[in-house]
Design an enzyme around this catalytic site. Structure first.
Site, PDB file in Angstrom:
ATOM      1  N   LYS A  18       0.828  -1.214   0.000  1.00 45.64           N
ATOM      2  CA  LYS A  18       0.000   0.000   0.000  1.00 45.64           C
ATOM      3  C   LYS A  18       0.861   1.262   0.000  1.00 45.64           C
ATOM      4  O   LYS A  18       0.626   2.193  -0.764  1.00 45.64           O
ATOM      5  CB  LYS A  18      -0.939   0.009   1.219  1.00 45.64           C
ATOM      6  CG  LYS A  18      -1.927  -1.130   1.252  1.00 45.64           C
ATOM      7  CD  LYS A  18      -2.918  -0.989   2.398  1.00 45.64           C
ATOM      8  CE  LYS A  18      -2.276  -1.047   3.773  1.00 45.64           C
ATOM      9  NZ  LYS A  18      -1.621  -2.343   4.063  1.00 45.64           N
ATOM     10  N   ARG A 174      -1.001 -11.321  12.777  1.00 43.77           N
ATOM     11  CA  ARG A 174      -1.313  -9.985  12.259  1.00 43.77           C
ATOM     12  C   ARG A 174      -2.343 -10.071  11.133  1.00 43.77           C
ATOM     13  O   ARG A 174      -3.253  -9.245  11.041  1.00 43.77           O
ATOM     14  CB  ARG A 174      -0.039  -9.307  11.739  1.00 43.77           C
ATOM     15  CG  ARG A 174       0.926  -8.857  12.821  1.00 43.77           C
ATOM     16  CD  ARG A 174       2.272  -8.443  12.243  1.00 43.77           C
ATOM     17  NE  ARG A 174       2.158  -7.264  11.366  1.00 43.77           N
ATOM     18  CZ  ARG A 174       3.107  -6.886  10.523  1.00 43.77           C
ATOM     19  NH1 ARG A 174       4.234  -7.588  10.410  1.00 43.77           N
ATOM     20  NH2 ARG A 174       2.947  -5.810   9.777  1.00 43.77           N
TER      21      ARG A 174
END
Length: 217
Positions: A18, A174
């Site tokens: 990202k 995560r």
């Protein structure tokens, strides 16, 4: 440079790229790129009212609560004169709903949400290859950006380390948290008809070319 009050939201698991692709796209198109960590540090540094609030939590090692994060994003929208690429916010459905309300109130529009997709196996392979210099903080990747000498920093010669949160078992945890939190956000933007999905597998240039084709500045 565009002065339109438009927001593109970047979604995707850790390691999907990202930051890399969002920053490149924003720079090429004259938009502001903002990751939540950068926004927090900026607000703290400028000692804005919400920045002072955020620092109080960060100094205690606590997570910055939603209402403070909303305030930081609102500060940015209130003072920005160009479109925005948001990375790392919203992370939850509640944050997405607040962002819509805030955008409407301040004359902004969430134009698009871009989801970068990458399989868990590829994410683990990508992140677990990351190495960091404990001395100068230089970052390497044993697969895509290896040091010249085996696991030794090019800059200062210090032996590189693997951060705990880059170990496969931690990455899996995560990812589980990410999917639990973000799945409702993905569904939210899909239902609004503004979600686009991009495969994040391949070289950085291949992924960026896919991203560039689906985002119209």
């Amino acid at each position: 440079m565009s002065s339109r009050k438009e927001i593109i939201v970047l979604l995707g698991p850790p390691g999907a790229g990202k930051g890399t692709h969002g920053q490149r796209w924003a720079e090429e198109n004259g938009w502001r790129y903002a990751a939540t960590g950068d926004l927090l540090r900026e607000a703290v540094q400028k000692q804005t009212p919400v920045g002072i609030q955020a620092k109080a939590y960060m100094d205690k090692g606590l997570l910055v609560p939603d209402e403070v994060m909303h305030g930081i994003v609102e500060e940015v929208l209130s003072n920005l004169d160009r479109p925005l690429v948001l990375d790392g916010y919203p992370r939850t459905l509640a944050q997405a709903q607040v962002l819509d309300e805030m955008a409407q109130r301040l004359g902004w529009q969430v134009k698009m949400a871009v989801l970068l997709n990458l399989s868990d196996d590829e994410i683990i392979e990508r992140l677990s290859a990351r190495r960091v210099c404990p001395n100068c903080q230089a970052i390497y990747n044993l697969k895509s950006k290896p040091p010249r000498n085996d696991e030794v920093c090019d800059e200062c010669g210090t032996k590189l380390i693997q951060r705990d949160d880059d170990k496969p078992e931690v990455i899996r945890k995560r990812l589980a948290v990410y999917r639990e939190q973000t799945a409702p956000v993905v569904d939210y933007y899909r239902a609004k008809g503004i979600l686009v999905e991009v495969c994040s597998s391949g070289t950085p240039d291949e992924v960026y070319e896919r991203l560039r084709k689906v985002i119209v500045p």
